[in-house]
Motif scaffolding. Structure first.
Motif, mmCIF file in Angstrom:
data_model
loop_
_atom_site.group_PDB
_atom_site.id
_atom_site.type_symbol
_atom_site.label_atom_id
_atom_site.label_comp_id
_atom_site.label_asym_id
_atom_site.label_seq_id
_atom_site.Cartn_x
_atom_site.Cartn_y
_atom_site.Cartn_z
ATOM 1 N N TYR A 91 0.844 -1.204 0.000
ATOM 2 C CA TYR A 91 0.000 0.000 0.000
ATOM 3 C C TYR A 91 0.879 1.254 0.000
ATOM 4 O O TYR A 91 0.606 2.232 -0.691
ATOM 5 C CB TYR A 91 -0.923 0.018 1.223
ATOM 6 C CG TYR A 91 -2.093 -0.942 1.110
ATOM 7 C CD1 TYR A 91 -3.087 -0.748 0.143
ATOM 8 C CD2 TYR A 91 -2.215 -2.031 1.962
ATOM 9 C CE1 TYR A 91 -4.167 -1.623 0.041
ATOM 10 C CE2 TYR A 91 -3.300 -2.910 1.867
ATOM 11 C CZ TYR A 91 -4.267 -2.704 0.899
ATOM 12 O OH TYR A 91 -5.327 -3.557 0.782
ATOM 13 N N TYR A 101 -2.807 9.347 -8.578
ATOM 14 C CA TYR A 101 -3.913 9.986 -7.846
ATOM 15 C C TYR A 101 -4.296 11.335 -8.462
ATOM 16 O O TYR A 101 -5.454 11.744 -8.388
ATOM 17 C CB TYR A 101 -3.555 10.105 -6.354
ATOM 18 C CG TYR A 101 -3.294 8.733 -5.786
ATOM 19 C CD1 TYR A 101 -4.320 7.789 -5.692
ATOM 20 C CD2 TYR A 101 -2.017 8.333 -5.420
ATOM 21 C CE1 TYR A 101 -4.091 6.510 -5.221
ATOM 22 C CE2 TYR A 101 -1.766 7.045 -4.949
ATOM 23 C CZ TYR A 101 -2.803 6.138 -4.862
ATOM 24 O OH TYR A 101 -2.574 4.865 -4.415
ATOM 25 N N GLY A 110 -12.766 -0.901 -3.035
ATOM 26 C CA GLY A 110 -11.355 -1.298 -2.973
ATOM 27 C C GLY A 110 -10.560 -0.073 -2.554
ATOM 28 O O GLY A 110 -9.645 0.367 -3.249
ATOM 29 N N GLU A 131 -13.855 -1.751 1.552
ATOM 30 C CA GLU A 131 -12.558 -2.459 1.470
ATOM 31 C C GLU A 131 -12.717 -3.827 2.121
ATOM 32 O O GLU A 131 -13.239 -3.952 3.220
ATOM 33 C CB GLU A 131 -11.480 -1.625 2.164
ATOM 34 C CG GLU A 131 -10.131 -2.312 2.302
ATOM 35 C CD GLU A 131 -9.554 -2.833 0.984
ATOM 36 O OE1 GLU A 131 -9.417 -2.046 0.017
ATOM 37 O OE2 GLU A 131 -9.246 -4.047 0.912
ATOM 38 N N ASP A 185 -16.555 -7.292 1.165
ATOM 39 C CA ASP A 185 -16.279 -7.547 -0.253
ATOM 40 C C ASP A 185 -17.379 -6.864 -1.067
ATOM 41 O O ASP A 185 -18.569 -7.084 -0.814
ATOM 42 C CB ASP A 185 -16.284 -9.068 -0.500
ATOM 43 C CG ASP A 185 -15.830 -9.426 -1.908
ATOM 44 O OD1 ASP A 185 -16.261 -8.747 -2.867
ATOM 45 O OD2 ASP A 185 -15.040 -10.376 -2.055
ATOM 46 N N MET A 186 -16.973 -6.044 -2.024
ATOM 47 C CA MET A 186 -17.966 -5.259 -2.786
ATOM 48 C C MET A 186 -18.990 -6.152 -3.507
ATOM 49 O O MET A 186 -20.093 -5.731 -3.823
ATOM 50 C CB MET A 186 -17.271 -4.343 -3.803
ATOM 51 C CG MET A 186 -16.577 -5.063 -4.942
ATOM 52 S SD MET A 186 -15.716 -3.954 -6.048
ATOM 53 C CE MET A 186 -14.129 -3.787 -5.256
HETATM 54 C C1 LIG Z 1 -4.798 -2.115 -6.177
HETATM 55 S S1 LIG Z 1 -5.392 -1.864 -4.554
HETATM 56 C C2 LIG Z 1 -5.754 -0.153 -4.577
HETATM 57 C C3 LIG Z 1 -5.965 0.410 -3.229
HETATM 58 C C4 LIG Z 1 -6.198 1.901 -3.166
HETATM 59 N N1 LIG Z 1 -7.369 2.287 -3.886
HETATM 60 C C5 LIG Z 1 -4.975 2.648 -3.642
HETATM 61 O O1 LIG Z 1 -5.024 3.273 -4.698
HETATM 62 O O2 LIG Z 1 -3.949 2.614 -2.944
HETATM 63 C C6 LIG Z 1 -6.961 -2.631 -4.651
HETATM 64 C C7 LIG Z 1 -7.668 -2.704 -3.341
HETATM 65 O O3 LIG Z 1 -8.947 -3.256 -3.589
HETATM 66 C C8 LIG Z 1 -9.248 -4.190 -2.566
HETATM 67 N N2 LIG Z 1 -10.203 -5.138 -3.162
HETATM 68 C C9 LIG Z 1 -9.981 -5.990 -4.188
HETATM 69 N N3 LIG Z 1 -11.078 -6.669 -4.457
HETATM 70 C C10 LIG Z 1 -12.026 -6.253 -3.607
HETATM 71 C C11 LIG Z 1 -13.383 -6.608 -3.389
HETATM 72 N N4 LIG Z 1 -13.975 -7.552 -4.135
HETATM 73 N N5 LIG Z 1 -14.067 -5.955 -2.450
HETATM 74 C C12 LIG Z 1 -13.476 -5.000 -1.692
HETATM 75 N N6 LIG Z 1 -12.201 -4.642 -1.826
HETATM 76 C C13 LIG Z 1 -11.479 -5.251 -2.772
HETATM 77 C C14 LIG Z 1 -7.921 -4.795 -2.205
HETATM 78 O O4 LIG Z 1 -7.945 -5.381 -0.919
HETATM 79 C C15 LIG Z 1 -7.007 -3.579 -2.304
HETATM 80 O O5 LIG Z 1 -6.983 -2.902 -1.086
#
Ligand SMILES: C[S@@+](CC[C@H](N)C(=O)[O-])C[C@H]1O[C@@H](n2cnc3c(N)ncnc32)[C@H](O)[C@@H]1O
Length: 585
Positions: free
Chosen positions: A273, A283, A314, A341, A369-370
């Motif tokens: 992260y 960003y 996420g 998240e 989980d979304m």
């Molecule tokens: C590539 S990271 C990006 C995190 C953040 N948005 C950033 O830019 O630093 C993707 C994030 O989505 C979360 N994620 C992936 N699939 C997900 C789901 N089905 N439901 C919720 N969160 C999810 C992961 O745990 C991770 O924290």
């Protein structure tokens, strides 16, 4: 003495050596050049008048080849750190003269064996003499094969000889030297020639990242005759701009194969992260996209009355929440944010961020989980960053299919679409690294890698596109694409080791983000390309198209890719049924 301690490239390019004539007093030759400020010498190991066929036992002792001193004249570390062997330049492996050809083969093998015995890091091969060099290629291939076998039977800390091959800077159609060895490096620069002793003329070659100056050497001078050149090169080197932060960060990752992340199946670590969060370029693009979407959604005159519902799905540790709130502030729009998240560890950090920033009235954190969240209201804008190096390879399509249930029918998804791209590449380094595992699984896996020592053989082409939201009733995330690559005519014959993959995402309208080389977002370092290897490299003759097929396959628990080549020759289908590499749902 490297050219300078500049905070930059830690590669061999800081080293500078001198190419010398034969000198049977190796200690003195080395002392002169090392004391003169150089790092190494490129020196003949064998007396140039030696010919195996003229050697009769007893004419120089006991039939011993006239090497420049015994191995004892230098210490093992001096041999290995400061001497590159220069293979005799009279050697002509494709000579019509049979005696010369046989002598050449014997001498080449003797000199290479001697260089291995001394643990030299490299030997400079003589430039092939004519257009035809089949026997040259055969002999060098034999040596490379032996070196590869040596490497696999030794422990890793033993360095194995590299061969430097000096090729004149002119176009050649000869493919006989096309090879895959890690032990072979190409020398660019002027064709080999010797300069008279003490000459002020200088030839510079760039070999395997190191700089070699060529000149006669005057024994006994106080100051090395090439010292002014060395000082000037060092001066130029130190004046070079420091590497930008992004390239400094990427140095250690060059050509290093990594398994792609599985952010859905696994929980990312804090370090990962943190790396994402440093990528301000990413960003900035998201903030631009959210600003534009907010302004389209809420006209200026209603800005103080309407609250837009924005869901970051996420959310990780919150950088997209911050970017969205900043977009609202910059456009004067009111926002209510849900941060969804599924990683409970990241949710801990999200909570403390919201508290620290005083966002409690605007941001609701959802640890879920979304794909199974029961949202209390519908969103105007759905913001996500679930993209892999190949766009859809971290299962953004599957996650967003699950999340679009809680997007208003006229709602906006950021990103609104993404497309993967692919191109054929030559990369012996990566091919050999994959091969070193000696199993099928590694040849059927896609890797994330900062491509460095690669030749991109044709422009990249689009592969799979996903659009969000996607309401079509025949919607499927399975895909198939057949691509034809035309190599430019002047490339000659090429050896394809695999395919490099990229993505480009449209966040909103004209705001995009991606790593496809021709349109890549500047200064962004969150993604390296992906690499799909081939089990056997494919030779593509000039003018013949390369046909590539790739499938995105979906099962109940996993998604995977299968790929193959069908022209100019056919490869097996790689990763059938996702037997070697897949991404968990
Ligand atoms: C590539 S990271 C990006 C995190 C953040 N948005 C950033 O830019 O630093 C993707 C994030 O989505 C979360 N994620 C992936 N699939 C997900 C789901 N089905 N439901 C919720 N969160 C999810 C992961 O745990 C991770 O924290």
């Amino acid at each position: 003495m490297p050219l300078g301690e500049v905070v930059r490239d830690k590669s061999d390019s800081r080293y500078c050596g001198v190419e010398t004539e034969f000198n049977d007093d190796m200690p003195q030759l080395l002392a002169l050049n090392i004391n003169g400020g150089f790092d190494f010498v490129v020196s003949p190991l064998m007396d140039p008048s030696y010919r195996p066929s003229l050697m009769v036992a007893g004419n120089n002792g006991a039939g011993v080849p006239p090497f420049a001193g015994s191995d004892l004249v230098l210490s093992p570390s001096q041999w290995s750190s400061h001497v590159v062997g220069k293979i005799s330049s009279w050697i002509d492996l494709d000579s019509e003269d049979e005696i010369l050809r046989k002598d050449s083969e014997i001498a080449l093998k003797e000199e290479i064996a001697w260089a291995c015995h001394l643990s030299l890091q490299a030997c400079l091969l003589p430039t092939p003499k004519g257009a035809s060099c089949a026997n040259y290629a055969r002999c060098v291939n034999q040596i490379l094969q032996n070196l590869t076998n040596m490497q696999s039977s030794f422990l890793l800390f033993i360095s194995i000889l590299k061969l430097w091959l000096r090729i004149p800077l002119e176009k050649s159609d000869n493919d006989a030297m096309n090879g895959n060895s890690d032990h072979l490096a190409v020398v660019s620069g002027k064709p080999e020639h010797s300069l008279p002793t003490g000459s002020s003329e200088l030839a510079v070659n760039h070999i395997d990242g190191k700089l070699v100056m060529v000149a006669g050497v005057v024994i006994g001078l106080q100051r090395h005759p090439l010292r002014p050149y060395l000082d000037y090169v060092a001066y130029l080197y130190q004046r070079m701009d420091p590497l930008p932060e992004q390239e400094r960060f990427e140095l250690g990752y060059r050509d290093f194969l990594q398994s792609p992340l599985q952010p859905l199946m696994d929980n990312l670590e804090a370090q990962t992260y943190e790396t994402f969060e440093k990528d301000s370029a990413k960003y900035i693009q998201y903030q631009r996209a959210v600003s534009k979407a907010l302004m389209d959604r809420v006209p200026d005159e209603e800005a103080s009355m309407i609250t837009t519902v924005l869901m970051v799905v996420g959310a990780g540790r919150g950088p997209l929440v911050r970017a969205s709130l900043q977009a609202a502030e910059e456009t004067g729009r009111k926002l209510r944010v849900y941060a969804v998240e599924k990683n409970p560890n990241a949710v801990v950090t999200l909570h403390s961020l919201v508290k620290l920033e005083g966002w409690e009235n605007m941001v609701t954190i959802v640890s879920c989980d979304m794909r199974c969240w029961d949202a209390p209201e519908k969103a105007d804008i759905l913001v996500s960053e679930l993209l892999g190096s190949f766009g859809d390879n971290e299962l953004s399509p599957e996650c967003l299919d699950g999340a679009q249930r809680f997007l208003k029918p006229d709602g906006i998804s950021i990103p609104s679409s993404y497309t993967s791209f692919i191109q054929p590449v030559t990369t012996s380094k990566l091919y050999n690294d994959v091969k070193s595992h000696k199993d099928l699984v590694h040849f059927e896996t896609a890797y994330v890698v900062k491509l460095h020592r690669v030749a991109r053989l044709a422009p990249s082409q689009p592969v799979f596109t996903f659009t969000h939201p996607e309401y079509s009733i025949t919607r499927s995330n399975q895909r198939y694409m057949k691509l034809q690559f035309e190599m430019p005519n002047d490339t000659g014959s090429a050896l394809v080791h695999g395919f490099a993959g990229y993505f480009d995402a449209t966040l909103y309208k004209d705001v995009h983000l991606g790593i496809e080389p021709s349109t890549a977002t500047p200064n962004m370092f969150s993604w390296f390309p992906i690499f799909f290897p081939l089990r056997t490299p494919v030779q593509v003759p000039p003018g013949s198209p390369l046909e590539f097929h790739i499938w995105r396959c979906c099962g109940s628990t996993k998604v995977w890719y299968e790929w193959c080549v069908t022209s100019p020759s056919s490869s097996p289908i790689h990763n059938s049924n996702g037997r070697s590499y897949w991404v968990g749902l």
